[in-house]
Design a protein around this motif. Sequence first.
Motif, PDB file in Angstrom:
ATOM      1  N   MET A  39      72.996  -7.032  24.175  1.00 31.14           N
ATOM      2  CA  MET A  39      72.302  -6.621  25.404  1.00 31.14           C
ATOM      3  C   MET A  39      71.671  -5.254  25.216  1.00 31.14           C
ATOM      4  SD  MET A  39      75.230  -5.333  28.087  1.00 31.14           S
ATOM      5  CE  MET A  39      76.642  -6.248  27.502  1.00 31.14           C
ATOM      6  N   PRO A  40      70.545  -5.023  25.881  1.00 32.54           N
ATOM      7  CA  PRO A  40      69.956  -3.680  25.830  1.00 32.54           C
ATOM      8  C   PRO A  40      70.733  -2.715  26.716  1.00 32.54           C
ATOM      9  CG  PRO A  40      68.632  -5.117  27.222  1.00 32.54           C
ATOM     10  CD  PRO A  40      69.719  -5.967  26.607  1.00 32.54           C
ATOM     11  N   MET A  41      70.522  -1.447  26.500  1.00 35.54           N
ATOM     12  CA  MET A  41      71.232  -0.432  27.256  1.00 35.54           C
ATOM     13  C   MET A  41      70.945  -0.550  28.754  1.00 35.54           C
ATOM     14  SD  MET A  41      71.836   3.588  26.406  1.00 35.54           S
ATOM     15  CE  MET A  41      70.199   4.172  26.645  1.00 35.54           C
ATOM     16  N   ALA A  42      69.748  -0.957  29.133  1.00 38.65           N
ATOM     17  CA  ALA A  42      69.424  -1.111  30.557  1.00 38.65           C
ATOM     18  C   ALA A  42      70.354  -2.128  31.221  1.00 38.65           C
ATOM     19  CB  ALA A  42      67.965  -1.521  30.730  1.00 38.65           C
ATOM     20  N   TYR A  43      70.669  -3.222  30.540  1.00 44.22           N
ATOM     21  CA  TYR A  43      71.572  -4.224  31.102  1.00 44.22           C
ATOM     22  C   TYR A  43      72.993  -3.673  31.177  1.00 44.22           C
ATOM     23  CZ  TYR A  43      67.901  -7.751  30.334  1.00 44.22           C
ATOM     24  OH  TYR A  43      66.747  -8.471  30.348  1.00 44.22           O
ATOM     25  N   TYR A  44      73.393  -2.943  30.154  1.00 44.74           N
ATOM     26  CA  TYR A  44      74.715  -2.321  30.148  1.00 44.74           C
ATOM     27  C   TYR A  44      74.856  -1.387  31.351  1.00 44.74           C
ATOM     28  CZ  TYR A  44      78.744   0.374  28.491  1.00 44.74           C
ATOM     29  OH  TYR A  44      79.958   0.996  28.388  1.00 44.74           O
ATOM     30  N   GLU A  45      73.827  -0.587  31.615  1.00 45.28           N
ATOM     31  CA  GLU A  45      73.870   0.357  32.732  1.00 45.28           C
ATOM     32  C   GLU A  45      73.998  -0.373  34.066  1.00 45.28           C
ATOM     33  OE1 GLU A  45      70.404   2.771  32.134  1.00 45.28           O
ATOM     34  OE2 GLU A  45      71.344   3.889  30.508  1.00 45.28           O
ATOM     35  N   ILE A  46      73.340  -1.512  34.202  1.00 40.01           N
ATOM     36  CA  ILE A  46      73.457  -2.307  35.425  1.00 40.01           C
ATOM     37  C   ILE A  46      74.890  -2.809  35.584  1.00 40.01           C
ATOM     38  CG2 ILE A  46      72.755  -4.468  36.553  1.00 40.01           C
ATOM     39  CD1 ILE A  46      69.951  -3.996  35.205  1.00 40.01           C
ATOM     40  N   LEU A  47      75.448  -3.338  34.500  1.00 42.77           N
ATOM     41  CA  LEU A  47      76.824  -3.841  34.563  1.00 42.77           C
ATOM     42  C   LEU A  47      77.802  -2.723  34.899  1.00 42.77           C
ATOM     43  CD1 LEU A  47      76.894  -6.302  31.512  1.00 42.77           C
ATOM     44  CD2 LEU A  47      76.373  -6.811  33.909  1.00 42.77           C
ATOM     45  N   CYS A  67      70.314   3.058  38.874  1.00 39.66           N
ATOM     46  CA  CYS A  67      69.917   2.806  37.483  1.00 39.66           C
ATOM     47  C   CYS A  67      68.578   3.450  37.125  1.00 39.66           C
ATOM     48  CB  CYS A  67      69.867   1.304  37.223  1.00 39.66           C
ATOM     49  SG  CYS A  67      71.479   0.513  37.288  1.00 39.66           S
ATOM     50  N   LEU A  68      68.020   4.219  38.061  1.00 35.32           N
ATOM     51  CA  LEU A  68      66.734   4.893  37.842  1.00 35.32           C
ATOM     52  C   LEU A  68      65.667   3.887  37.405  1.00 35.32           C
ATOM     53  CD1 LEU A  68      68.023   8.085  35.985  1.00 35.32           C
ATOM     54  CD2 LEU A  68      67.614   7.792  38.434  1.00 35.32           C
ATOM     55  N   SER A  69      65.600   2.789  38.124  1.00 31.74           N
ATOM     56  CA  SER A  69      64.703   1.699  37.781  1.00 31.74           C
ATOM     57  C   SER A  69      63.825   1.352  38.978  1.00 31.74           C
ATOM     58  CB  SER A  69      65.536   0.472  37.388  1.00 31.74           C
ATOM     59  OG  SER A  69      64.718  -0.624  37.091  1.00 31.74           O
ATOM     60  N   SER A  70      62.671   0.781  38.710  1.00 32.07           N
ATOM     61  CA  SER A  70      61.866   0.252  39.805  1.00 32.07           C
ATOM     62  C   SER A  70      62.543  -1.022  40.302  1.00 32.07           C
ATOM     63  CB  SER A  70      60.447  -0.063  39.336  1.00 32.07           C
ATOM     64  OG  SER A  70      60.455  -1.163  38.447  1.00 32.07           O
ATOM     65  N   ARG A  71      62.239  -1.399  41.519  1.00 32.62           N
ATOM     66  CA  ARG A  71      62.829  -2.623  42.054  1.00 32.62           C
ATOM     67  C   ARG A  71      62.383  -3.843  41.254  1.00 32.62           C
ATOM     68  NH1 ARG A  71      62.524  -1.883  48.617  1.00 32.62           N
ATOM     69  NH2 ARG A  71      63.867  -0.065  48.717  1.00 32.62           N
ATOM     70  N   SER A  72      61.126  -3.870  40.870  1.00 32.40           N
ATOM     71  CA  SER A  72      60.642  -5.041  40.129  1.00 32.40           C
ATOM     72  C   SER A  72      61.290  -5.138  38.754  1.00 32.40           C
ATOM     73  CB  SER A  72      59.117  -5.021  40.014  1.00 32.40           C
ATOM     74  OG  SER A  72      58.683  -3.877  39.325  1.00 32.40           O
ATOM     75  N   ARG A  73      61.431  -4.016  38.068  1.00 28.15           N
ATOM     76  CA  ARG A  73      62.080  -4.027  36.755  1.00 28.15           C
ATOM     77  C   ARG A  73      63.539  -4.438  36.884  1.00 28.15           C
ATOM     78  NH1 ARG A  73      60.852   1.060  34.314  1.00 28.15           N
ATOM     79  NH2 ARG A  73      58.985   0.031  33.578  1.00 28.15           N
ATOM     80  N   LEU A  74      64.208  -3.911  37.911  1.00 27.37           N
ATOM     81  CA  LEU A  74      65.613  -4.268  38.131  1.00 27.37           C
ATOM     82  C   LEU A  74      65.741  -5.751  38.473  1.00 27.37           C
ATOM     83  CD1 LEU A  74      68.590  -3.112  38.456  1.00 27.37           C
ATOM     84  CD2 LEU A  74      68.117  -3.476  40.871  1.00 27.37           C
ATOM     85  N   SER A  75      64.865  -6.250  39.306  1.00 24.73           N
ATOM     86  CA  SER A  75      64.921  -7.662  39.691  1.00 24.73           C
ATOM     87  C   SER A  75      64.786  -8.561  38.465  1.00 24.73           C
ATOM     88  CB  SER A  75      63.821  -7.972  40.705  1.00 24.73           C
ATOM     89  OG  SER A  75      63.910  -9.305  41.129  1.00 24.73           O
TER      90      SER A  75
END
Length: 163
Positions: A39-47, A67-75
Amino acid sequence: MSDVRWLSAEEQQVWRAFMTAVTKFTGHLDRQLQRDSGMPMAYYEILVALSEAPDRAMRMSELASVCLSSRSRLSHAVARLEKEGWVERRACASDRRGSIATLTDEGFAVLREAAPGHVAAVREHLFDVLTPEQLRALASISRAVDAGLTVECDKARAELGEF
């Protein structure tokens, strides 16, 4: 152009050293997680964010902010995590427009498996290479940079309708 505060030679060196270190560090952590946990680090941060939330659940808008993410990227990321069975998404009972992401037991197990390698990489390439004084300075510097950007980032998110 005359009102531009150009960087001095020393500032230019600090800027480039900082960007090189941040880019290499985050790249290394992302590669480690990809290699060892798929998994990429972005997914790890979400978990991680979901694992720390009450009932391992959080509104998607709040999760994006954490997660310092846009809603669309997070979705998009949560959709991928749903396909893996690591996260479930459901409508928010109090607000039909919102949705709640919940970390599944399988997702928690994946996170528990990934965490030791990630923590070891962070420790080896950050904490073990700095003295206690450097760590305190890094903490202070990080808080100052964060505080200086918070208002600007919040304003940009509001302009983009991310809040």
